[in-house]
Design an enzyme around this catalytic site. Structure first.
Site, PDB file in Angstrom:
ATOM      1  NE  ARG A   1      -3.931  -2.264   2.009  1.00  0.00           N
ATOM      2  CZ  ARG A   1      -4.995  -2.470   2.526  1.00  0.00           C
ATOM      3  NH1 ARG A   1      -5.318  -1.617   3.399  1.00  0.00           N
ATOM      4  NH2 ARG A   1      -5.768  -3.546   2.339  1.00  0.00           N
TER       5      ARG A   1
ATOM      6  CD  GLU B   1      -2.522   2.440   3.973  1.00  0.00           C
ATOM      7  OE1 GLU B   1      -3.493   2.302   3.978  1.00  0.00           O
ATOM      8  OE2 GLU B   1      -1.506   1.914   4.475  1.00  0.00           O
TER       9      GLU B   1
ATOM     10  NE  ARG C   1      -3.175   2.892  15.261  1.00  0.00           N
ATOM     11  CZ  ARG C   1      -4.226   2.871  15.871  1.00  0.00           C
ATOM     12  NH1 ARG C   1      -5.358   2.632  15.017  1.00  0.00           N
ATOM     13  NH2 ARG C   1      -4.366   3.053  16.781  1.00  0.00           N
ATOM     14  CG  HIS C   2      -0.875   3.100   8.548  1.00  0.00           C
ATOM     15  ND1 HIS C   2      -1.307   4.034   9.648  1.00  0.00           N
ATOM     16  CD2 HIS C   2      -2.123   2.539   7.987  1.00  0.00           C
ATOM     17  CE1 HIS C   2      -2.662   4.050   9.618  1.00  0.00           C
ATOM     18  NE2 HIS C   2      -3.147   3.254   8.558  1.00  0.00           N
TER      19      HIS C   2
ATOM     20  CD  GLU D   1      -9.377  -1.756  10.559  1.00  0.00           C
ATOM     21  OE1 GLU D   1      -9.786  -0.674  10.334  1.00  0.00           O
ATOM     22  OE2 GLU D   1      -8.847  -2.508   9.460  1.00  0.00           O
TER      23      GLU D   1
ATOM     24  CB  SER E   1     -11.631  -4.811   8.301  1.00  0.00           C
ATOM     25  OG  SER E   1     -11.157  -4.688   6.957  1.00  0.00           O
TER      26      SER E   1
ATOM     27  NE  ARG F   1      -2.456  -1.715  11.973  1.00  0.00           N
ATOM     28  CZ  ARG F   1      -3.646  -0.969  11.320  1.00  0.00           C
ATOM     29  NH1 ARG F   1      -4.910  -1.433  11.653  1.00  0.00           N
ATOM     30  NH2 ARG F   1      -3.420   0.241  10.281  1.00  0.00           N
TER      31      ARG F   1
END
Ligand code: AMO
Length: 428
Positions: free
Chosen positions: A212, A214, A220-221, A351, A354, A402
């Site tokens: 990703r 991002e 946390r990423h 989270e 999901s 995570r």
């Protein structure tokens, strides 16, 4: 003679010749006698060298640099005063690799080095017991999660990581040049695991890479992370999927408590097995709770602050949030009125997973994609799977780093992956 690991040596070896190998952690030279602490994968051992018995070997041993790798031979001598209750009385040894000095960081030194130095020298950082313990537990988590899924008839699959379609609307993709054609690194196995539901493999899982692009630079990423992806067909609702998610979590936690006591102690983690089922909290209830203290509006996304605040109001470490606003979830989530049949699994206010029931009806899916302004021509191969017999299905993606971060109470997700990739880090 076969080399023995430190945890294999015991009474049965006392008085016999053995061979051990590892990294030289410490050398204490007292003149006529020297003690070397040798570290292997499972622990530490003491080598005792007496000068007058083998002058050359003694001289060579005490002049070694720390962290050099040696293979040592000698008699395994019982000695209550020494760690493990025995020592190796050195006959001879081979230097398999001399380490350079100085080391870029110490292995047993008490001085704290900053996190970037640790990551820059990860090969040395990983020699530390408490760092190794994280990856031993990571190994167990994946093993036990797989075991649970296999017991529930899931088959392990591998889907492409290079693709022409992108799956998770909101997040950025890494573009690559595929023999002159544009392609992407997959953000999730989402589209492929769904396509497999049309094949008769009605329960699949994949231990997968997520790529990703991002922009986040947070604790946390990651830009390259790993997940356990699950997809299952012939479900009645998302509840069937949630049962697998919580069952897998509890099974893995329980097994890790049994198998990794030593590592958990080292990391100072005490665990209580959560009771099943985990609480389910509806998004609407979350809104109510948050509105008591913030300006949160129905439809807003739950950010880090909101998740933390919510966790303070809930007496459980693990719980689901479900029935999200439809617009906050990707196109493939099955609607229920203005809600998505989707859920997040929260662990200590973050989270970790999901999932959702998916739309399995072709017309409904195409309509939903068009409503969202998606170009359905780009998804022809995905949509094809919905035209020739697609059962109702759902699944989830479960972030491995995570989970570990929360389970082991670690402050930074980078602790949970060997060689992290983030906005600034492409090496080592
Ligand atoms: P989602 O985007 O929520 O869902 O991702 C699933 C889980 O993967 C982990 N995760 C990450 N971990 C670290 N760094 C990141 N950048 C990152 N992005 C995601 C999180 C998250 O809960 N296709 C859906 C899953 C599904 O519905 O089956 C998906 O990708 O723990």
């Amino acid at each position: 003679m076969q080399r023995l690991y430190s945890n294999e040596i015991g009474e049965q070896h006392f008085g016999k010749e053995i061979k051990i190998a590892g990294w030289v952690e410490d050398i204490r030279n007292l003149g006529g006698i020297a003690f070397v602490i040798l570290r292997d994968r499972y622990g530490r051992m003491q080598i005792t060298a007496i000068k007058k018995e083998n002058k050359d070997a003694f001289k060579k041993l005490v002049s070694l640099n720390r962290e050099s790798v040696v293979m040592a031979y000698g008699i395994c001598q019982e000695n209550e005063k020494v760690m493990n209750g025995w020592e190796l009385l050195l006959k001879n040894f081979e230097v398999l690799s001399q380490a350079q000095a100085p080391l870029p960081m110490g292995v047993i030194d008490k001085v704290n080095v900053d996190f970037d130095t640790r990551l820059d020298n990860r090969i040395i950082d990983l020699r530390k017991d408490e760092v190794k313990a994280i990856f031993e537990i990571r190994h167990s988590f994946i093993k036990f999660a797989s075991e649970y899924l296999e017991k529930h008839r899931f088959i392990n699959v591998h889907t492409p990581k290079i693709t022409a379609m992108s799956s998770e609307g909101g997040t950025e993709v890494f573009r690559i040049d595929y023999f002159g054609k544009p392609a992407y690194l997959v953000q999730s196995p989402q589209l492929y695991k769904q396509m497999l539901m049309a094949t008769g493999f009605d329960r699949v899982y994949e231990i997968a890479w997520y790529f990703r692009a991002e922009q986040h630079d947070t604790t946390r990423h990651l830009n390259e992370s790993t997940a356990i992806d699950v997809e299952m067909a012939f479900i009645d609702s998302e509840e069937d999927v949630m049962k697998i998610s919580e069952g897998l979590t509890n099974y893995a936690i329980q097994k890790i408590m049994e198998e990794n006591e030593k590592q958990l102690d080292l990391l100072k983690v005490s665990v209580d097995l959560p009771s099943l089922p985990y609480p389910r909290i509806k998004y609407d209830e979350v809104v109510e709770i948050l509105q008591r203290e913030t300006e949160f509006k129905w439809g807003d996304d739950l950010g880090t602050d909101e998740e933390n605040l919510l966790a303070k109001h809930i007496d459980y470490e693990l719980y689901f949030i479900k029935d999200f606003p439809l617009e906050s979830k990707p196109f493939y989530a099955m609607p229920r009125d203005k809600y998505a049949r989707a859920f997040d699994l929260e662990f200590k206010g973050m989270e970790i997973s999901s999932g959702a029931q998916r739309i399995h009806r072709y017309n409904m899916l195409v309509e939903r994609m068009k409503n969202l302004g998606m170009n359905i021509e780009n998804f022809e191969e995905y949509l094809k799977a919905f035209r020739y017999g697609m059962p109702p299905h759902g699944g989830f993606g479960y972030g491995i780093e995570r989970f570990l971060m929360r389970f082991l109470n670690l402050g930074n997700i980078r602790e949970c992956i060997l060689f992290p990739r983030d906005r600034k880090r492409l090496t080592p």
